[in-house]
Design a protein around this motif. Structure first.
Motif, PDB file in Angstrom:
ATOM      1  N   ALA A   1       0.837  -1.203   0.000  1.00 37.24           N
ATOM      2  CA  ALA A   1       0.000   0.000   0.000  1.00 37.24           C
ATOM      3  C   ALA A   1       0.876   1.259   0.000  1.00 37.24           C
ATOM      4  CB  ALA A   1      -0.939  -0.006   1.201  1.00 37.24           C
ATOM      5  N   GLN A   2       1.896   1.268   0.826  1.00 34.83           N
ATOM      6  CA  GLN A   2       2.807   2.418   0.832  1.00 34.83           C
ATOM      7  C   GLN A   2       3.487   2.593  -0.513  1.00 34.83           C
ATOM      8  OE1 GLN A   2       5.593   2.628   4.285  1.00 34.83           O
ATOM      9  NE2 GLN A   2       4.458   0.818   4.898  1.00 34.83           N
ATOM     10  N   ALA A   3       3.944   1.461  -1.085  1.00 35.72           N
ATOM     11  CA  ALA A   3       4.652   1.506  -2.357  1.00 35.72           C
ATOM     12  C   ALA A   3       3.746   2.053  -3.457  1.00 35.72           C
ATOM     13  CB  ALA A   3       5.153   0.113  -2.740  1.00 35.72           C
ATOM     14  N   SER A   4       2.461   1.747  -3.354  1.00 39.55           N
ATOM     15  CA  SER A   4       1.534   2.198  -4.378  1.00 39.55           C
ATOM     16  C   SER A   4       1.502   3.719  -4.476  1.00 39.55           C
ATOM     17  CB  SER A   4       0.138   1.649  -4.069  1.00 39.55           C
ATOM     18  OG  SER A   4      -0.791   2.141  -4.992  1.00 39.55           O
ATOM     19  N   TRP A   5       1.557   4.403  -3.324  1.00 35.42           N
ATOM     20  CA  TRP A   5       1.558   5.880  -3.366  1.00 35.42           C
ATOM     21  C   TRP A   5       2.867   6.430  -3.888  1.00 35.42           C
ATOM     22  CZ3 TRP A   5      -3.033   7.300  -3.604  1.00 35.42           C
ATOM     23  CH2 TRP A   5      -4.034   6.818  -2.745  1.00 35.42           C
ATOM     24  N   ARG A   6       3.915   5.645  -3.803  1.00 39.28           N
ATOM     25  CA  ARG A   6       5.229   6.123  -4.206  1.00 39.28           C
ATOM     26  C   ARG A   6       5.674   5.502  -5.527  1.00 39.28           C
ATOM     27  NH1 ARG A   6       8.631   5.938   1.347  1.00 39.28           N
ATOM     28  NH2 ARG A   6      10.250   6.591  -0.102  1.00 39.28           N
ATOM     29  N   LYS A   7       4.691   4.967  -6.257  1.00 36.13           N
ATOM     30  CA  LYS A   7       5.014   4.187  -7.452  1.00 36.13           C
ATOM     31  C   LYS A   7       5.693   5.015  -8.544  1.00 36.13           C
ATOM     32  CE  LYS A   7       2.607   1.126 -10.672  1.00 36.13           C
ATOM     33  NZ  LYS A   7       1.277   0.666 -11.088  1.00 36.13           N
ATOM     34  N   TYR A   8       5.307   6.274  -8.675  1.00 37.28           N
ATOM     35  CA  TYR A   8       5.866   7.101  -9.753  1.00 37.28           C
ATOM     36  C   TYR A   8       6.744   8.209  -9.189  1.00 37.28           C
ATOM     37  CZ  TYR A   8       2.170   4.737 -12.326  1.00 37.28           C
ATOM     38  OH  TYR A   8       1.360   3.779 -12.875  1.00 37.28           O
ATOM     39  N   PRO A   9       7.791   8.615  -9.849  1.00 37.93           N
ATOM     40  CA  PRO A   9       8.274   8.052 -11.106  1.00 37.93           C
ATOM     41  C   PRO A   9       9.044   6.748 -10.904  1.00 37.93           C
ATOM     42  CG  PRO A   9       9.735   9.802 -10.388  1.00 37.93           C
ATOM     43  CD  PRO A   9       8.633   9.718  -9.380  1.00 37.93           C
ATOM     44  N   ASN A  10       9.066   5.926 -11.928  1.00 43.68           N
ATOM     45  CA  ASN A  10       9.870   4.712 -11.891  1.00 43.68           C
ATOM     46  C   ASN A  10      10.329   4.407 -13.306  1.00 43.68           C
ATOM     47  OD1 ASN A  10       8.210   2.430 -13.203  1.00 43.68           O
ATOM     48  ND2 ASN A  10       6.736   3.357 -11.800  1.00 43.68           N
ATOM     49  N   PRO A  11      11.419   3.688 -13.420  1.00 47.34           N
ATOM     50  CA  PRO A  11      11.998   3.485 -14.746  1.00 47.34           C
ATOM     51  C   PRO A  11      11.138   2.649 -15.690  1.00 47.34           C
ATOM     52  CG  PRO A  11      13.339   2.437 -13.020  1.00 47.34           C
ATOM     53  CD  PRO A  11      12.230   3.118 -12.336  1.00 47.34           C
TER      54      PRO A  11
END
Lengths: 79, 261
Positions: B82-92
């Motif tokens: 869930a935390q990662a989902s909010w921080r998903k962008y930007p990503n390579p």
């Protein structure tokens, strides 16, 4: 991550940092009190709303609920 | 075959997702009921396992829908995902997403509701350019809920009719895995609707491949972000460990391959 308008990006980053901390340390641990990020969000949101108007993105389209309502049965783009 | 017959064939708790095409002649009204009905059936999603599959539905109008569903397991607890989902962008893995903005957010009855605007750049391959142009920024709205008590996060994305030739609706659901609470189950559904564009099989193939590729990239992106999160935790833990003489080593996740678990 950028905002829809470059000028809002810093405000967005300030808000995101606040939100991520609240989400991890309060919300996920069962503290459902409103986050203290209100001031950050307010100023960031105002910037975004202006940018959306400037770029002619249809806000009504964004705010309308479609799935799960009568609108779901109408083709996209119809009135 | 009318819509009512199709409902008899498909009981409400399962959708036969086979590779055959289902040719259906129906009125304009029916095809939207069909779309709504498949949406409704997919709410049973968490209870039934679906392999990666496509269902093609042709109508007697220039409207074509492709429905794609998938299931995936992350070897990470739901809270991490869930935390990662909010921080998903930007990503390579998802360079097309150029901006994300939060429009509304509040907590109601212990559930976090958010509404976001996603801006992404679509670049169309050579043969599609004549119809769609070479590239454009398309906007999508995303509604999401996070329920930390039941460990469920849902995201529903619809692109706006700014890019009116194509509609892509996507629903994601991250839940604590019913059999192993240390893992997270991701179920995805995407419906692509193309209107008024004579779809060649090339463009259809492009859309199909793009969605499949993006879904895979999306999962890799999540693993990449989770890897970063875990590294942050590891750094903090190492610092603390030096003082407490306690050693922990969280697993590092390679972004290039998905873990088997």
């Amino acid at each position: 991550m950028n905002s829809v308008k470059e000028a809002c990006s810093q405000l967005k980053q300030n808000y995101d940092a606040c939100f991520n901390t609240w989400f991890t340390e309060k919300f996920l641990r069962g503290d459902h009190s409103t986050d203290s990020c209100g001031p950050f969000f307010k100023v960031y949101r105002e910037c975004v709303r202006k940018a959306i108007q400037e770029q002619n993105i249809d806000l009504k389209e964004i705010e309308k609920e479609i799935m799960g309502t009568e609108e779901e049965l109408k083709p996209p783009g119809s009135k | 075959m009318g819509i009512s017959k199709m409902l008899f064939l498909f009981p409400s708790t399962e959708i036969p997702l086979a590779q055959q095409s289902v040719r259906v002649k129906r009125s304009a009204k029916d095809q939207y009921y069909l779309r709504g009905w498949i949406r409704h059936s997919s709410r049973e999603f968490g209870k039934v396992k679906y392999p990666d599959n496509f269902v093609d539905i042709y109508t007697n109008f220039d409207l074509k829908m492709k429905i794609w569903t998938s299931e995936h397991i992350f070897c990470h607890p739901w809270e991490t995902v869930a935390q990662a989902s909010w921080r998903k962008y930007p990503n390579p893995m998802n360079p097309n997403v150029v901006a994300i903005d939060v429009l509304e957010r509040d907590v109601k009855n212990g559930i976090l509701h958010s509404r976001r605007l996603l801006s992404s750049k679509w670049v169309f391959p050579g043969w599609a350019r004549k119809i769609l142009g070479s590239e454009r920024i398309c906007y999508a709205k995303e509604n999401s809920t996070v329920d930390p008590t039941n460990r469920i996060m849902t995201l529903f994305t619809q692109n706006l009719t700014f890019c009116h030739l194509m509609s892509i609706d996507e629903r994601l659901s991250y839940t604590a895995h019913p059999e192993d609470p240390s893992k997270t189950l991701l179920t995805q559904e995407a419906v692509v609707t193309v209107r008024g564009v004579p779809l060649s099989s090339y463009l259809e193939g492009f859309l199909t491949n793009t969605i499949s590729l993006n879904a895979n990239k999306g999962r890799q992106a999540m693993e990449w972000v989770i890897g970063k999160l875990n590294a942050e935790v590891h750094d903090l833990t190492t610092t603390a460990a030096k003082n407490l003489h306690v050693l922990t080593s969280p697993p590092t996740v390679q972004a290039s391959s998905l873990p088997e678990c």
